[in-house]
Design a protein around this motif. Structure first.
Motif, PDB file in Angstrom:
ATOM      1  N   SER A 151     -19.187 -18.001  22.154  1.00 47.04           N
ATOM      2  CA  SER A 151     -18.059 -19.316  22.591  1.00 47.04           C
ATOM      3  C   SER A 151     -18.469 -20.270  22.897  1.00 47.04           C
ATOM      4  CB  SER A 151     -16.963 -18.247  23.172  1.00 47.04           C
ATOM      5  OG  SER A 151     -16.735 -18.390  24.107  1.00 47.04           O
ATOM      6  N   ASP A 152     -19.369 -20.657  23.890  1.00 51.36           N
ATOM      7  CA  ASP A 152     -19.694 -22.082  24.575  1.00 51.36           C
ATOM      8  C   ASP A 152     -20.233 -22.158  23.192  1.00 51.36           C
ATOM      9  OD1 ASP A 152     -18.899 -21.703  27.145  1.00 51.36           O
ATOM     10  OD2 ASP A 152     -21.108 -20.674  27.512  1.00 51.36           O
ATOM     11  N   GLU A 179     -20.195 -22.549  19.760  1.00 52.66           N
ATOM     12  CA  GLU A 179     -18.632 -23.215  18.438  1.00 52.66           C
ATOM     13  C   GLU A 179     -18.452 -24.150  19.526  1.00 52.66           C
ATOM     14  OE1 GLU A 179     -16.780 -20.059  18.530  1.00 52.66           O
ATOM     15  OE2 GLU A 179     -18.508 -18.680  17.192  1.00 52.66           O
ATOM     16  N   GLU A 180     -18.383 -24.098  21.132  1.00 54.42           N
ATOM     17  CA  GLU A 180     -17.623 -25.341  21.703  1.00 54.42           C
ATOM     18  C   GLU A 180     -18.342 -26.189  21.535  1.00 54.42           C
ATOM     19  OE1 GLU A 180     -15.803 -27.228  25.985  1.00 54.42           O
ATOM     20  OE2 GLU A 180     -16.019 -24.573  25.391  1.00 54.42           O
ATOM     21  N   LYS A 218     -18.957 -29.058  17.946  1.00 54.60           N
ATOM     22  CA  LYS A 218     -18.826 -30.447  17.464  1.00 54.60           C
ATOM     23  C   LYS A 218     -19.489 -31.518  17.720  1.00 54.60           C
ATOM     24  CE  LYS A 218     -15.925 -30.825  22.552  1.00 54.60           C
ATOM     25  NZ  LYS A 218     -14.776 -30.686  22.965  1.00 54.60           N
TER      26      LYS A 218
END
Length: 231
Positions: free
Chosen positions: A79-80, A82-83, A86
């Motif tokens: 999840s990190d 994926e964050e 951006k």
């Protein structure tokens, strides 16, 4: 077969002697802003490849910086990653147009957070858990191509397995349980302190080195203190 190696710490004083410090945002000075805008121009114009700092380089830049922090895929969660995605096509514009290195600090702060969580969890395990080595389970030390843990629960399973490996190595070297715990405690304490001691200049240097290494793996950026030490 038929035997067991059991690690059972008997002294609760082996808890990691670390006071976790809050993650404080690192300040970015005007000098860093100017340098951050200048370095991409130098790489584009004077590096032998003369590759423009475009989205392709930006994407590799992000990946390289993350790998420099967590090459064995032990700390960042999926999840990190994926964050951070951006930033994938933004790092080039942020550097060239504004000298903006805030993504470097944001990613580094998350790395420090995950490392602190790992060290705290290892301290809990050393104080409370028995480790038995009677099965045929395996642990892959080389995790450079392994998937990252999906969440914190999976990360803790990974951290526990790595700790079991460290304990077993010392156990096979005939170390006493109390000595094993103290040795591992000191090892993790040093690791966390070394990262907590990073300042804005250290993060800045690491970040621009990641960019330089995208152009060539033998190219690094040296800040003033590193250059002085090198000379």
């Amino acid at each position: 077969p038929g035997s067991a190696l059991v690690f059972a710490p008997t002294n609760r004083q082996v808890l990691l002697d670390i006071t976790s410090r809050p993650v404080v945002p690192l300040s970015v000075g005007l000098g860093q802003t100017n340098i951050a805008a200048l370095v991409p121009m130098i790489l584009e114009r004077y590096h032998y490849s003369q590759h423009p700092l475009d989205n392709t380089i930006s994407s590799k830049f992000l990946d390289r910086y993350i790998e420099m922090l967590d090459g064995m895929h032990l700390h960042f969660l999926q999840s990190d990653i994926e964050e951070f995605g951006k930033f994938r096509n933004e790092l080039d514009d942020l550097l060239e147009k504004r000298g903006d290195v805030r993504p470097a600090h944001r990613i580094f702060s998350r790395f420090l957070q995950r490392l602190t969580e790992r060290v705290d969890y290892v301290g809990e395990l050393l104080a409370t858990e028995k480790f038995e080595f009677t099965g045929n389970d395996r642990y892959n030390l080389d995790r450079r191509k392994a998937p990252r843990p999906t969440d914190l629960a999976e990360a803790k399973q990974l951290w526990r397995q790595h700790l079991r490996y460290e304990i077993l190595q010392d156990k096979l070297n005939k170390e006493k349980p109390a000595d094993i715990a103290q040795r591992i405690t000191k090892r993790y304490s040093r690791l966390l302190r070394s990262i907590q001691d990073y300042d804005a200049d250290d993060v800045f240097e690491l970040y621009l080195s990641a960019l330089a290494q995208v152009y060539d793996p033998h190219t690094d950026y040296m800040g003033k203190s590193s250059l002085d030490t090198f000379n």
